[in-house]
Design a protein around this motif. Sequence first.
Motif, mmCIF file in Angstrom:
data_model
loop_
_atom_site.group_PDB
_atom_site.id
_atom_site.type_symbol
_atom_site.label_atom_id
_atom_site.label_comp_id
_atom_site.label_asym_id
_atom_site.label_seq_id
_atom_site.Cartn_x
_atom_site.Cartn_y
_atom_site.Cartn_z
ATOM 1 N N LEU A 1 0.823 -1.261 0.024
ATOM 2 C CA LEU A 1 0.041 0.007 0.054
ATOM 3 C C LEU A 1 0.742 1.191 -0.047
ATOM 4 N N SER A 2 2.033 1.160 0.614
ATOM 5 C CA SER A 2 2.868 2.542 0.752
ATOM 6 C C SER A 2 3.910 2.574 -0.281
ATOM 7 N N ASP A 3 4.301 1.892 -1.238
ATOM 8 C CA ASP A 3 5.251 1.946 -2.281
ATOM 9 C C ASP A 3 4.975 3.264 -2.973
ATOM 10 N N GLN A 4 3.594 3.286 -3.588
ATOM 11 C CA GLN A 4 3.383 4.299 -4.532
ATOM 12 C C GLN A 4 3.150 5.559 -3.354
ATOM 13 N N ARG A 5 2.634 5.530 -2.419
ATOM 14 C CA ARG A 5 2.531 6.606 -1.305
ATOM 15 C C ARG A 5 3.947 7.091 -1.131
ATOM 16 N N PHE A 6 4.927 6.404 -0.815
ATOM 17 C CA PHE A 6 6.400 6.791 -0.354
ATOM 18 C C PHE A 6 6.710 7.679 -1.755
ATOM 19 N N VAL A 7 6.825 7.030 -2.808
ATOM 20 C CA VAL A 7 7.316 7.755 -3.990
ATOM 21 C C VAL A 7 6.485 9.022 -4.381
ATOM 22 N N LEU A 8 5.342 9.019 -4.140
ATOM 23 C CA LEU A 8 4.546 9.998 -4.395
ATOM 24 C C LEU A 8 4.868 11.421 -3.485
ATOM 25 N N LEU A 9 5.056 10.896 -2.137
ATOM 26 C CA LEU A 9 5.607 11.778 -1.047
ATOM 27 C C LEU A 9 6.764 12.305 -1.516
ATOM 28 N N LYS A 10 7.805 11.620 -1.850
ATOM 29 C CA LYS A 10 9.250 12.062 -2.325
ATOM 30 C C LYS A 10 8.850 13.010 -3.322
ATOM 31 N N ASP A 11 7.973 12.893 -4.463
ATOM 32 C CA ASP A 11 7.904 13.913 -5.467
ATOM 33 C C ASP A 11 7.106 15.059 -5.020
ATOM 34 N N LEU A 12 6.339 14.933 -4.100
ATOM 35 C CA LEU A 12 5.382 15.934 -3.628
ATOM 36 C C LEU A 12 6.369 17.014 -2.999
ATOM 37 N N ARG A 13 7.215 16.530 -2.343
ATOM 38 C CA ARG A 13 8.213 17.543 -1.685
ATOM 39 C C ARG A 13 8.835 18.505 -2.481
ATOM 40 N N LYS A 14 9.081 17.926 -3.851
ATOM 41 C CA LYS A 14 9.830 18.809 -4.866
ATOM 42 C C LYS A 14 8.805 19.596 -5.777
ATOM 43 N N ALA A 15 7.538 19.109 -5.578
ATOM 44 C CA ALA A 15 6.552 19.806 -6.711
ATOM 45 C C ALA A 15 6.373 21.304 -6.528
ATOM 46 N N VAL A 16 6.421 21.980 -5.500
ATOM 47 C CA VAL A 16 6.665 23.368 -5.499
ATOM 48 C C VAL A 16 7.761 24.018 -6.168
ATOM 49 N N GLU B 1 -13.299 29.903 -7.947
ATOM 50 C CA GLU B 1 -12.532 29.154 -6.965
ATOM 51 C C GLU B 1 -11.506 28.454 -7.272
ATOM 52 N N ALA B 2 -10.144 29.017 -6.869
ATOM 53 C CA ALA B 2 -8.777 28.276 -7.267
ATOM 54 C C ALA B 2 -8.920 26.946 -6.722
ATOM 55 N N LEU B 3 -8.670 25.907 -7.668
ATOM 56 C CA LEU B 3 -8.540 24.335 -7.570
ATOM 57 C C LEU B 3 -7.224 23.970 -7.852
ATOM 58 N N VAL B 4 -6.274 23.524 -7.228
ATOM 59 C CA VAL B 4 -4.937 23.081 -7.306
ATOM 60 C C VAL B 4 -4.894 21.616 -7.889
ATOM 61 N N ARG B 5 -3.912 21.655 -8.942
ATOM 62 C CA ARG B 5 -3.697 20.432 -9.556
ATOM 63 C C ARG B 5 -2.318 20.318 -9.752
ATOM 64 N N TRP B 6 -1.599 19.117 -9.932
ATOM 65 C CA TRP B 6 -0.327 18.576 -9.712
ATOM 66 C C TRP B 6 -0.162 18.048 -11.130
ATOM 67 N N GLN B 7 1.054 18.708 -12.033
ATOM 68 C CA GLN B 7 1.010 18.175 -13.317
ATOM 69 C C GLN B 7 2.763 17.411 -12.838
ATOM 70 N N HIS B 8 2.061 15.883 -12.902
ATOM 71 C CA HIS B 8 3.188 15.111 -12.371
ATOM 72 C C HIS B 8 4.044 14.499 -13.449
ATOM 73 N N PRO B 9 5.398 14.637 -13.439
ATOM 74 C CA PRO B 9 6.052 14.466 -14.610
ATOM 75 C C PRO B 9 6.123 12.931 -15.117
ATOM 76 N N GLU B 10 5.528 11.986 -14.486
ATOM 77 C CA GLU B 10 5.214 10.788 -14.968
ATOM 78 C C GLU B 10 3.966 10.418 -14.979
#
Length: 642
Positions: A368-383, A407-416
């Motif tokens: 359950l956490s592999d994707q979450r872990f990778v997503l968190l690592k990427d999220l830290r760099k997103a801004v 209403e401003a709604l945030v999206r994340w343009q993930h590179p992958e």
Amino acid sequence: MRLPSRNLNLAEDQLRSRRLGQVIVCCMAGLLIAMAFNALAGINWYTQVIIGLTLGALVLALRAHKQARIELASLLFLWSITVCLSALITANHGLIDKGVLGLPVLLIFASLFSHGRQFWGLFGFVLLVVVLIGLSQMAGWKPIITVSVTPSTLANTLIILLITGLSVHFLAHELRDTLAQLALENEKFRASEAKATYLAQYDYLTGLPNRTLCEDRFNNLLNRIKRHGGQCALLFIDLDNFKTINDSLGHSIGDQVLKLVAKTLKRCLRSTDTACRFGGDEFIVLLSDIKNPREVERIATKILKLLTKPAQLENHHIQTSASIGIAMAPQDGSDFDSFCKNADIAMYRAKADGKNLYRFFDAAMNTLSDQRFVLLKDLRKAVKKDELRLYYQPKVNLHTGELVGAEALVRWQHPERGLLTPVDFIELAEETGQIVDIGNWVLREACKQCKAWHLAGHENLEIAVNLSSVQFTRGTLEKEVVKALTQAGLEGCHLELELTESLLLGDAENVRCQLSDLRRHGVSFSIDDFGTGYSNLGYLSKFHLESLKIDQSFVRKMLDSKQDLNIIIAIINIANSLGLATVAEGIEDALELERLTELGCDLGQGYYWSKPLAAEAFSELIQRINGSVTHLADHAPKARNH
């Protein structure tokens, strides 16, 4: 960096000691040879006595030298040679004696092996002896000496000695300064090298081993386990509320908290264990020679207990806690990185379960956490990597049809993974505190875009931004809002902040104070998804809100469900009675729009007008909608503000 004078003196003494010992031995050898030749030549007995006494003094000087009593050895050596030469010159031929040639050499030795007063005392003694001998000879002393001494002889001798003595003294002084400077530079280099080595392996703030040294020690533990068996544990520790402390009380207090945590960890561990600072507010503890998991539980419990003890730092009452993830070696990984990753996963499980807890890594977590872990690592760099995007949902006046806000709604343009919606990452951002940086970015960008629309001719357009409860707990919300408004040049009356019901039911007094501070800047507030939580009419008046947003789950079922329709009617009536505006979310067709307008709802959002759009497309939507509106904006119902 200044080198202590004690170190410089030590370096100089070591050099003097080596040379002094060599010179003493050479002089003793020379005097022995002289005694031998004198004996063969039948030289007068008193010359032999003088040389013999000098040899005895040099033996004492050599013994003092071997005992590392350098000053005493130098004193005995120089004065014994000085007295010896003076006695030989006096006893034999005076200023025309060959012994006078030894006086300049003596002054060279004095400049090398003596300090200040000793040199000048010896120099003065030599000059005095020469003057007395010269005057005595000119007065007729020792008439048997056929060569007479003139004032010129005395003057020349004194000049030679003065030039020799002063020159060698100045040269020796320069030599000492040069040696001292070399010693200083050498010490600086060694200190710099030691500091570089320390910084490469230890954290400068806490003094704990850093990630590099931590990895090295863990690898040593792992290799030992592989060779001899046994277990060790890696504890990944993350402070639960450190960013709040750092942001609200300042980095100075934050640094003191980190130092306090480091001391606490050291107190909890055995001498064979290691506490390391992994980075930021993250620490790692390595437990060696673990017999069973109960030992790890005992230490983890002790750490959690001590970390929650209140502390007083600069008149601030500080209380923190931590979440701990535990990976056991050798079963929970293959190398340092994999053990850290698995312990990190377990740590986030501890946070998810309520914080101030420890959790052991379980293989089931990985799925359950592999994707979450990778997503968190990427999220830290997103801004930082400029991967976030803002999309805008139109807000329309139901009675005039005019587009009045967004209403401003945030999206994340993930590179992958492509464009991700808040459902994919906002919960994770809130759990880890990343929502603060994301929320601040949304505030800044939304205000800039709203100002851009104003400059394009849409002066009355308002922008709405969702707030997370985490942003309130950080204590810096007002500063960030004011910063966003100031940078954009936007008036506060054009910014609406959307709150959740759970936020208002939490730390109510803290929220009320922050809302009051923000309201001074003209900012307005609304309740998002009203009716889906623990709706409390008390907070509607307590917090002086401006509008209520009817959740889309009620709107979508209102035509088929009498219960949902009645809820909408009740919300509109409550809002009217309190002087609040109502905003219906999720309007998708004309029938829903018509019914809500009949019920007296003020504003609406939904796919009926448009899905959320990027800024450029939204600008075109404003032109299209407002260009077709026939009613004047000032005839339309307005949101009722206090």
